[in-house]
Each structure stands twice: as C-alpha cells, then as structure tokens.
Scaffold this motif. Structure first.
Motif, PDB file in Angstrom:
ATOM      1  N   ALA A 175       0.818  -1.215   0.000  1.00  0.00           N
ATOM      2  CA  ALA A 175       0.000   0.000   0.000  1.00  0.00           C
ATOM      3  C   ALA A 175       0.852   1.266   0.000  1.00  0.00           C
ATOM      4  CB  ALA A 175      -0.938  -0.008   1.202  1.00  0.00           C
ATOM      5  N   ASP A 176       2.084   1.166  -0.450  1.00  0.00           N
ATOM      6  CA  ASP A 176       2.986   2.322  -0.425  1.00  0.00           C
ATOM      7  C   ASP A 176       2.430   3.502  -1.217  1.00  0.00           C
ATOM      8  OD1 ASP A 176       5.600   3.623   0.127  1.00  0.00           O
ATOM      9  OD2 ASP A 176       5.868   3.429  -2.035  1.00  0.00           O
ATOM     10  N   PHE A 177       1.744   3.242  -2.311  1.00  0.00           N
ATOM     11  CA  PHE A 177       1.188   4.320  -3.132  1.00  0.00           C
ATOM     12  C   PHE A 177       0.276   5.218  -2.294  1.00  0.00           C
ATOM     13  CE2 PHE A 177      -2.302   5.923  -5.766  1.00  0.00           C
ATOM     14  CZ  PHE A 177      -1.599   6.655  -6.710  1.00  0.00           C
ATOM     15  N   TYR A 178      -0.484   4.610  -1.392  1.00  0.00           N
ATOM     16  CA  TYR A 178      -1.391   5.386  -0.536  1.00  0.00           C
ATOM     17  C   TYR A 178      -0.678   5.941   0.684  1.00  0.00           C
ATOM     18  CZ  TYR A 178      -4.928   3.010  -3.326  1.00  0.00           C
ATOM     19  OH  TYR A 178      -5.688   2.544  -4.368  1.00  0.00           O
ATOM     20  N   LEU A 179       0.240   5.182   1.249  1.00  0.00           N
ATOM     21  CA  LEU A 179       0.858   5.549   2.510  1.00  0.00           C
ATOM     22  C   LEU A 179       1.887   6.674   2.391  1.00  0.00           C
ATOM     23  CD1 LEU A 179       1.415   1.977   3.994  1.00  0.00           C
ATOM     24  CD2 LEU A 179      -0.050   3.735   4.983  1.00  0.00           C
ATOM     25  N   ARG A 180       2.639   6.717   1.277  1.00  0.00           N
ATOM     26  CA  ARG A 180       3.838   7.556   1.247  1.00  0.00           C
ATOM     27  C   ARG A 180       3.568   9.050   1.156  1.00  0.00           C
ATOM     28  NH1 ARG A 180       4.355   5.181  -4.126  1.00  0.00           N
ATOM     29  NH2 ARG A 180       3.915   6.738  -5.734  1.00  0.00           N
ATOM     30  N   GLY A 181       2.468   9.482   0.600  1.00  0.00           N
ATOM     31  CA  GLY A 181       2.208  10.911   0.456  1.00  0.00           C
ATOM     32  C   GLY A 181       3.113  11.542  -0.588  1.00  0.00           C
ATOM     33  N   GLN A 182       3.064  12.885  -0.677  1.00  0.00           N
ATOM     34  CA  GLN A 182       3.885  13.626  -1.633  1.00  0.00           C
ATOM     35  C   GLN A 182       4.655  14.714  -0.909  1.00  0.00           C
ATOM     36  OE1 GLN A 182       4.198  12.914  -4.932  1.00  0.00           O
ATOM     37  NE2 GLN A 182       2.836  11.154  -4.645  1.00  0.00           N
TER      38      GLN A 182
END
Length: 626
Positions: free
Chosen positions: A218-225
């Motif tokens: 779920a890194d796409f959701y967790l990492r933020g920008q």
C-alpha cells in the motif's frame, strides 16, 4: 628659464594615459560582465542564491480493525545552532534551553562557544540513523568557503540533539535564542506493537523504502507527496523569505485500516510461543478468519521478528511462511474428495466403502492403497471415512469422481493456484494435471500426498465449507483514510467462485463435527456447548528424497459453531518434536492449540452457542429429507 616645481609635459601625458586606460579597462570589464557574459553570470548567480528546500510528507499510519496503531511516523526533529549568530543577551536563556532538550549545560556551552573547526574537518552532519543527512540542510554547503589565516572554518551548524517532540521544539522556539533552530524535519517510521503482525505489516527500511507487507503493498497510498519551496539565500546561506517564488505544501499519506484485530493477533502469537516452547518446531502458523467475508482477523508465523529491529532479523524469519512455504497437507486434503463426491451425487454420508482391503481395481488395473493408522472390522460410511481419517476411504471417494473430476474439485477449492493474497510473494503450490500423474497418485493425492500447498490454501479450502460453499478471496485491508481521518474507500468480501452447494457444505460440516466427537481423531478440540467442525492432518516430511518416520507436519483446521460458523482457525506445526519422543500427529501438536485459541475467541468475539435445532435440521437433510 623653466621652473623645476612643475612636472614635465611627458609625465602629465603619461599619467593621463594611465588613468584613462584604467577607466577604459573598467568600462570594458563592465561591458564584458553586464553585456557579453551577462547570461552566463546571471545563471551562476541564480544558482548560488537559489535555494530549494524539501518539506517531507508524513507517511500514513497503519491501524488494526479496532483502531490501534500498528505503524506510524514520528517527527524526526534535529535541533542545532549557528554559533556565529548567537547574541550575548541570549546567554541567560541557555540554562532553560539545556533543561528543555536534556543536554547538560556544560556541553551546551561548549557547543555554543566553539565557533570554528579546522579547515580539513568539514564532515556533513548525520541523521538519526547514521546516514549523511543532505535533506537536513546541514551539508558543507552551509560552511563559508573562506578559511582564516589559522586554517580554520567558521562553524555554521552544530547539532544539539535529535528526536525531540513537537511540543518541546515549540518551547525552544519560544525562548527566542537567535541561531538555535531545526532544519526541515524528516520522519522516523516506528512500530508501537513491536513484533505484532510483523509478517502482515512489513516495514520501511533505513533507506526509507518499504520492504515488505502492507508497507510495500500500500505504499502508493501511505507515502504521500513531499512538498518544497523555492527561495533565495544571502551570503551567509540564510533564506530570504521575501524572495520565495514557489511554496508547495507537502501532502501527507493516506492511512490504512487492516482487518487484523490486535487482540486476536496477540492470542495466536502467544499460542505460537507456547507451541515453540513445547514442541520446538521448525516453523508454525496460525490463521483466523471470518468465513463469510474472507477477512483475516489474525495471521502469525513462528519464527517472527521485531519490526523496529528488522535489520537484526535473518531473512528466513522475515518470510510470511503462510503463503511462501509449501507443505504436503495430509488428511486435511480429504475434504476435497468427500465434498466432490457428495456434490456430484455419487455418494451420501451413509454410503459405505471397504477400508479393510489393501488393493482395489481402478480403470482395469489393481491399485495399492495407502495403509490406515487403524484397522476396521466393518465397511466405513463416508462420514466415518472423514471422522476416522481413512486414507483408503479417501482414495475410493476420489476414484468415484475419476482423475479429472477430482483434480477439478481440488482446483476449485483453491489448490494449485494463488489465493489472491495481496502481498508477500505468495506461491501457487503444486497440483499436477491428471495426465502427469503416476499410477498410484489417485491413491496418494486424496490423502494429501504428492501435492504441495500453502497453509493459507488449506485454511481457505476449509473456509469454503464454513462459508456455505463459496471460495473467498483473502482480505487484509478494510479501509483507506485520508490525512484528516475520513474514509475514502471501503473494501468488502469478494467470492472467487462457488465450489459446492450450501446443502453439500452443510453435509460436510456435519461430518466434520464427527472428527471432534468421541470416535473422531480430534476429541480434544471439543468445546462444551459449542459445535466444532474440523479436520486433523499429519503428513510425513520428505527428507533427502524419502518420507521420514520421524519428521511430520501436524495440523488442524476447523470452524465453529459448525451450523452457523463465525470463525475459521488453522493451526499448522512443521516438524514438531514431542516431549515424549512420539509422533507429532496433528491431534497432538495442533488440536490443543486450536481449542485454546477458540476458547479465547468466544468471549472476545461474543460467539454464542447455536440452538440445537440447527443440528437437528441438518440431520434431517442428511437422511435425505429435503
């Protein structure tokens, strides 16, 4: 007569020429700088003055089903000082600063009063993990390029402490000590529950890269920008905020809510510790799920590791063996032949098979059956084949179906294909097509040999019966929430396919209750007042190409209440050692753990006993009354 008090005309002319030439040179140089080389020099100046500062986004949290935090990001505030700009009038505030940050006053004074370092010693400061922290704005770029005559450089940054809390940093800023500040902050990933659900949660490594589990999936959701701001800096490398041209705020990551329940997870991990202490297995796995939605409430493996100390754990301990390691399932696989034969109407629970014979004729050829652990003086019903775990009976059930049909049912139950578990390197297992079978495979595969499966496949095959015939997809993530805590997406149960009818599932549940009866192989799994259905399994392990009489995989997979299932539990113990030196049967190494886990789930999940009428209704159906 000429006067000697005036210079000669020659000297005056020479002086004038020199002055004019100097001004001309300056003019030429100015033209060169401002006209000819202007574009190049402007780019150089822009690079020298331009400052891009990264604002780190906060990684989202990972919650369990009850809202407990399993993974979070702690602000990594590194407090430092520029000794060159300290003011004498701020010195009375130093003791209070020392108290706030926990640095002895003597050490604080030493750092504050040390204003230079040898020119050769200009190392970049380090972050909390020991790596050079370019993003902390503390590189050599922040040191003046001009060394003094003594060969020393002025110190423009010295670290005071790291890892202070937000509230403490606010108090530090309130003191108003000029030169004491923290560069743009970073975040440290921490796991408050240490090893709890380690193989599910995963971790973020020292390079800030997700390495396993939900953290990676779920890194796409967790990492933020990350955010950033573009500005200018003066000759002392200080930001000129009035010249900011762009300011892009960081966008924090989304949070993930898992189906894992920390209490359930703690129960099964504590039970695995008990198994490890008593039986010293090579590996062990316990899985708990909701049969109707497919959501996993708990999944744990032995051995495991502490997520906060992942770098100390061997790679073998970091594997989620429930989905990566293959075992021969043994007698837990017998549900396939029995359910398939019932579904196709080839047998009823009362159909009998001769389990005293050693050889049966199949497709015009004699086939030698595997031996049973017990001998019988009468033909066994299908229900007894299951409750007594007869290898001979299971083979004859599969023969009723035929090679291809039996294989198709095994595939329908999820064997030989990935279950859809979303992360962790799941393997598909081994279930050969019938054309690749040897002459004896039809007598071996129904008993759980000559086939390789994962613990998760065994679990969801049994859950198919508990669900009423639907093979569910393993589910781990329940919700995705934004940085404000609002739910942006909710996941529900997903059925992969219908395997057997509800009627067949009910018949199987009744027969599996016989396994836990006084005549079954798992009498110790019985819970007073509750209907428990399940199947034991014991498979010899292949050691150096031969089946070992001393190394076994013992298992028990079951559900309860049998006629209204609320929880499916799988316990698998790989190569356990009995304290008395006996065989590590599933009934010995797995069944007691199943019961202990189930008894703790009853009050926690508020599982009520089922009205006996449900059992009577099922008996009527088995007798053929629809």
């Amino acid at each position: 007569m000429s006067s000697k008090g005036f210079a000669s005309n020659y000297r005056i002319v020479l002086l004038a020429v020199v002055v004019f030439a100097s001004f001309a040179a300056v003019g030429v140089r100015l033209v060169h700088l401002h006209v000819i080389d202007r574009a190049t020099l402007v780019r150089y100046v822009d690079r020298a003055r331009r400052s891009i500062i990264i604002e780190k986004a906060r990684r989202g949290d990972v919650f369990d089903a009850r809202g407990d935090i399993l993974a979070t990001s702690r602000p990594l505030i590194v407090l430092g000082v520029d000794p060159q700009v300290l003011r004498p009038e701020d010195e009375p505030k130093w003791p209070e600063l020392s108290r706030l940050i926990g640095v002895p006053l003597s050490e604080l004074e030493r750092i504050f009063r040390t204003k230079t370092r040898p020119a050769a010693a200009a190392p970049a400061p380090t972050a909390a993990d020991g790596t050079q922290a370019v993003n902390l704005a503390v590189t050599n770029e922040h040191l003046d390029d001009v060394a003094d005559s003594a060969g020393a450089r002025p110190i423009r940054w010295a670290k005071l402490c790291e890892g202070i809390e937000e509230s403490t940093y606010a108090d530090v800023l309130a003191l108003g000590i000029k030169g004491v500040y923290a560069p743009p902050r970073d975040y440290a990933r921490v796991y408050p529950r240490n090893q709890l659900a380690a193989h599910i949660v995963g971790f973020v490594n020292k390079e800030n890269a997700p390495a396993a589990g939900v953290e990676a999936f779920a890194d796409f959701y967790l990492r933020g920008q990350d955010g950033w701001r573009e500005s200018e800096k003066d000759g002392l490398r200080r930001e000129l905020a009035q010249f900011r041209s762009r300011d892009v705020a960081a966008t924090d990551g989304y949070s993930i809510v898992l189906s894992i329940d920390s209490v359930v997870q703690h129960i099964i991990e504590a039970e695995l510790e008990t198994i490890a202490k008593i039986f010293r297995p090579e590996k062990a796995t316990i899985i708990v799920s909701d049969p109707h939605s497919g959501f996993i409430l708990g999944l744990a493996n032995y051995p495991t590791f502490n997520l906060n100390e992942f770098n100390k754990a061997p790679l073998e301990e970091q594997k989620n063996v429930a989905i990566t390691d293959l075992i021969e399932p043994g007698s837990t696989f017998k549900i396939v032949a029995a359910a398939g034969a019932l579904e196709d109407g080839l047998v009823t629970p009362a159909t009998r098979f001769d389990c005293t014979t050693d050889v049966v004729d199949y497709k015009g050829k004699p086939r030698r059956l595997m031996r049973d652990d017990h001998t019988y003086d009468h033909a066994l019903t299908v229900a007894e084949v299951i409750s007594h775990s007869s290898n001979k009976g299971a083979a004859q059930l599969a023969m009723r179906l035929g090679d291809q049909k039996f294989h198709d049912y095994a595939r329908a139950f999820g064997f030989g294909e990935a279950s859809g578990f979303p992360f962790g390197g799941e393997v598909s297992g081994i279930l050969h097509a019938p054309e690749k079978w040897s002459g004896i495979d039809i007598t071996r595969i129904p008993a759980g040999y000559s086939v390789a499966v994962t613990p998760l496949q065994i679990h969801y095959a049994m859950a198919t019966i508990a669900s009423g015939g639907q093979l569910m997809r393993p589910q781990i993530i329940r919700e995705i929430r934004d940085a404000r805590g609002e739910t942006v997406y909710t996941f529900g149960g997903v059925a992969r396919r219908s395997v057997i009818s509800p009627r067949t599932a009910e018949q199987m549940a009744r027969m599996l209750m016989g396994v836990v009866s006084a005549d079954g192989t798992a009498t110790k799994a019985a819970i007073p007042g509750y209907q428990v259905a399940g199947k034991t399994g014991t498979a010899q392990k292949l050691i150096n190409g031969r089946y070992s009489n001393r190394n076994h995989v013992g298992s028990f997979v079951g559900f309860f209440p049998a006629t209204r299932p609320q929880a499916v539990i799988t316990v698998i113990v790989d190569d356990g050692k009995m304290p008395n030196g006996g065989t590590a049967y599933g009934s010995a190494v797995a069944v007691p753990s199943f019961k202990r886990v189930a008894e703790q789930l009853i009050p926690y999940l508020d599982i009520k006993p089922v009205d006996p009428v449900g059992g009577k209704t099922l008996l009527v159906m088995e007798a053929g009354h629809r």
